[in-house]
Scaffold this motif. Structure first.
Motif, mmCIF file in Angstrom:
data_model
loop_
_atom_site.group_PDB
_atom_site.id
_atom_site.type_symbol
_atom_site.label_atom_id
_atom_site.label_comp_id
_atom_site.label_asym_id
_atom_site.label_seq_id
_atom_site.Cartn_x
_atom_site.Cartn_y
_atom_site.Cartn_z
ATOM 1 N N GLY A 225 0.882 -1.080 0.033
ATOM 2 C CA GLY A 225 -0.111 -0.009 0.180
ATOM 3 C C GLY A 225 0.931 1.227 0.048
ATOM 4 O O GLY A 225 2.074 1.155 0.475
ATOM 5 N N ALA A 226 0.373 2.310 -0.550
ATOM 6 C CA ALA A 226 1.196 3.677 -0.542
ATOM 7 C C ALA A 226 1.653 3.991 0.771
ATOM 8 O O ALA A 226 2.880 4.419 0.700
ATOM 9 C CB ALA A 226 0.134 4.711 -1.417
ATOM 10 N N PRO A 227 0.971 4.248 1.814
ATOM 11 C CA PRO A 227 1.543 4.709 2.860
ATOM 12 C C PRO A 227 2.741 3.861 3.489
ATOM 13 O O PRO A 227 3.438 4.332 3.887
ATOM 14 C CB PRO A 227 0.444 4.564 4.039
ATOM 15 C CG PRO A 227 -0.863 4.644 3.203
ATOM 16 C CD PRO A 227 -0.617 3.829 1.919
ATOM 17 N N ALA A 228 2.568 2.494 3.261
ATOM 18 C CA ALA A 228 3.770 1.697 3.668
ATOM 19 C C ALA A 228 4.864 1.692 2.874
ATOM 20 O O ALA A 228 6.215 1.910 3.330
ATOM 21 C CB ALA A 228 3.305 0.287 3.585
ATOM 22 N N GLN A 229 4.875 2.086 1.590
ATOM 23 C CA GLN A 229 5.882 2.290 0.672
ATOM 24 C C GLN A 229 6.372 3.578 1.106
ATOM 25 O O GLN A 229 7.612 3.790 1.024
ATOM 26 C CB GLN A 229 5.452 2.401 -0.756
ATOM 27 C CG GLN A 229 5.035 0.643 -1.317
ATOM 28 C CD GLN A 229 5.023 0.643 -2.672
ATOM 29 O OE1 GLN A 229 5.646 1.128 -3.393
ATOM 30 N NE2 GLN A 229 4.019 -0.020 -3.048
ATOM 31 N N ALA A 230 5.663 4.619 1.407
ATOM 32 C CA ALA A 230 6.140 5.896 1.664
ATOM 33 C C ALA A 230 7.079 5.864 2.937
ATOM 34 O O ALA A 230 8.171 6.489 3.179
ATOM 35 C CB ALA A 230 4.950 6.978 1.904
ATOM 36 N N ALA A 231 6.506 5.052 3.932
ATOM 37 C CA ALA A 231 7.323 4.778 5.203
ATOM 38 C C ALA A 231 8.512 4.426 5.094
ATOM 39 O O ALA A 231 9.641 4.859 5.604
ATOM 40 C CB ALA A 231 6.647 4.010 6.240
ATOM 41 N N LEU A 232 8.792 3.408 3.946
ATOM 42 C CA LEU A 232 9.890 2.659 3.775
ATOM 43 C C LEU A 232 10.945 3.744 3.072
ATOM 44 O O LEU A 232 12.131 3.895 3.555
ATOM 45 C CB LEU A 232 9.800 1.517 3.037
ATOM 46 C CG LEU A 232 11.019 0.898 2.775
ATOM 47 C CD1 LEU A 232 11.853 0.260 3.934
ATOM 48 C CD2 LEU A 232 10.756 -0.727 1.839
ATOM 49 N N ALA A 233 10.275 4.495 2.085
ATOM 50 C CA ALA A 233 11.178 5.556 1.447
ATOM 51 C C ALA A 233 11.749 6.644 2.467
ATOM 52 O O ALA A 233 12.821 6.918 2.368
ATOM 53 C CB ALA A 233 10.488 6.500 0.134
#
Length: 425
Positions: A225-233
């Motif tokens: 999901g987008a929020p999880a990918q943003a957190a990793l970035a």
């Protein structure tokens, strides 16, 4: 040498020993003269971990014992709670990227660029209190150590010894963990993107047997999901900060049933606000992403109506969020007009004056937000227009209906009636 015709062996032996000792003195002196160097470095240990290096967060919630990324992963999970992030491992409890410890956040103290025999670190907090680590050998395998430190400024002093000589250097570190929270519906949860979606896309086929592998099954939550990918970035953007993700987004959620209240359809007995309150444990939140409202205005009902009726905006709505309104359009416009007040209720729970979340264990106290905290309300994608900006058409979905959906849902004017032109049925 002779004396009175006799050899003097003791003198010869003594001279030989003296020569050996003398030969060894330069090396010993040179070794003792080597001065140590102190090069202190530090970094935050990631709290959003990518153990497999595939670009997605791995937690400690267990991983299928076989075929995690296959079409049908094993239903038996292993490694849950062992303190090791394994490749393709679910979030902890389906929502937490890594454990929160009351003692602080893991920080790596690195003496590996120094030279000498042994080293210690002295850590001084903002209150002046100091602690010193146990002395360790300065070797490749032992030159770094991990400590738990609270957020804020810490003075780190590295002392390196070599024989009787010392080298001391100090660096000031600002320990910072970004506590990120994901709230909302399917666009936040990662609906349609389970961890093993690539297996289906690469040859599974529409009707092939497929078992989605979710981080949380009832909510169809995924680290794709987008929020999880943003957190990793964000985690990978700097070694001097770490990121803890609390992801409670749930497919199908609305403001009332999901974000601010229980969502029984997904087995959620508590609102997302209350789930965050318990998981955060009183820690201040730095960043919130929010995606909600589409289900409130009847997104699924609109899709259903327009799939079966060419004049769907003026047709009676199907069962669901818009049931009871005379037409789909009337229901959408009425629901859109209610969103500002609903968003204001959410804002009240995110550091506002009061919180009106409901359900088991709910509290009227707003969530604790850090100074300068940000709330990012994410937009829904525009699925009504093509790349050139023209309204899309797809099967029974007419261009006029796509234009209507965009103008009344994505960029609405709730107070104004929409002039919809019907076509022959």
């Amino acid at each position: 040498m002779t004396y009175g015709g006799r050899m003097r062996p003791r003198v010869i032996i003594g001279l030989a020993l003296a020569s050996v000792v003398a030969a060894s003195l330069p090396a010993a002196t040179a070794a003792a003269a080597t001065a140590p160097t102190s090069v202190p470095r530090w970094s935050m240990i990631p709290m959003s971990k990518d153990a497999g290096g595939d670009g997605f967060i791995d937690g400690d919630g267990g991983v299928p014992s076989a075929g995690a990324l296959s079409m049908t992963p094993s239903s038996t999970f292993v490694g849950q709670g062992n303190g090791i992030a394994q490749p393709n491992e679910r979030l902890i409890g389906g929502s937490l990227s890594w454990y929160l410890d009351k003692a602080g956040y893991p920080v790596r103290l690195d003496a590996c660029g120094s030279s000498g025999d042994r080293y210690t670190w002295t850590i001084t907090g903002p209150d002046g209190a100091s602690t010193t680590t146990a002395e360790r050998a300065l070797k490749k395998k032992t030159c770094a150590t991990t400590v738990l430190l609270p957020e804020g400024q810490q003075t780190l002093t590295l002392r390196v010894t070599s024989g009787k000589k010392n080298a001391i250097n100090t660096v000031v570190a600002t320990v910072s963990n970004i506590l990120m929270v994901a709230l909302g519906d399917s666009y936040a949860s990662g609906e349609g993107n389970p961890r093993n979606v690539d297996a289906w896309l690469s040859g599974g086929g529409l009707f092939a047997s497929f078992s989605p592998y979710w981080d949380d099954d009832p909510c169809n939550r995924s680290t794709r999901g987008a929020p999880a990918q943003a957190a990793l970035a964000l985690e990978q953007s700097s070694p001097l900060t770490s990121v803890t993700l609390i992801d409670v987004a749930c497919s199908g959620a609305t403001v009332a049933a999901g974000v601010l209240g229980p969502y029984p359809a997904a087995g959620q007995k508590q609102s997302q606000i209350e789930q965050v309150r318990q998981l955060a444990g009183g820690r201040a939140i730095d960043l919130v992403t929010l995606s909600v409202g589409g289900n409130d205005v009847g997104f699924a009902a609109v899709l259903t109506a327009c799939a079966t009726d060419a004049n769907c905006p003026v047709s009676p709505p199907p069962n669901g969020a818009l049931a009871g309104y005379p037409t789909v359009q009337a229901g959408v416009q009425a629901r859109v007009a209610q969103l500002p007040a609903a968003y204001a209720r959410i804002a009240g729970c995110l550091g506002g004056a009061s919180c009106s979340a409901t359900g088991a264990g709910s509290s009227t106290a707003p969530l604790l937000m850090a100074p300068g905290a940000k709330v990012l309300a994410t937009m829904y994608p525009d699925i009504t227009r093509a790349a050139d900006g023209a309204p899309c058409t797809y099967l029974t979905y007419r261009a006029a209906n796509m234009q209507w959906a965009r103008d009344t849902i994505l960029v609405p004017s709730p107070a104004a009636a929409y002039d919809y032109v019907t076509t022959a049925r």
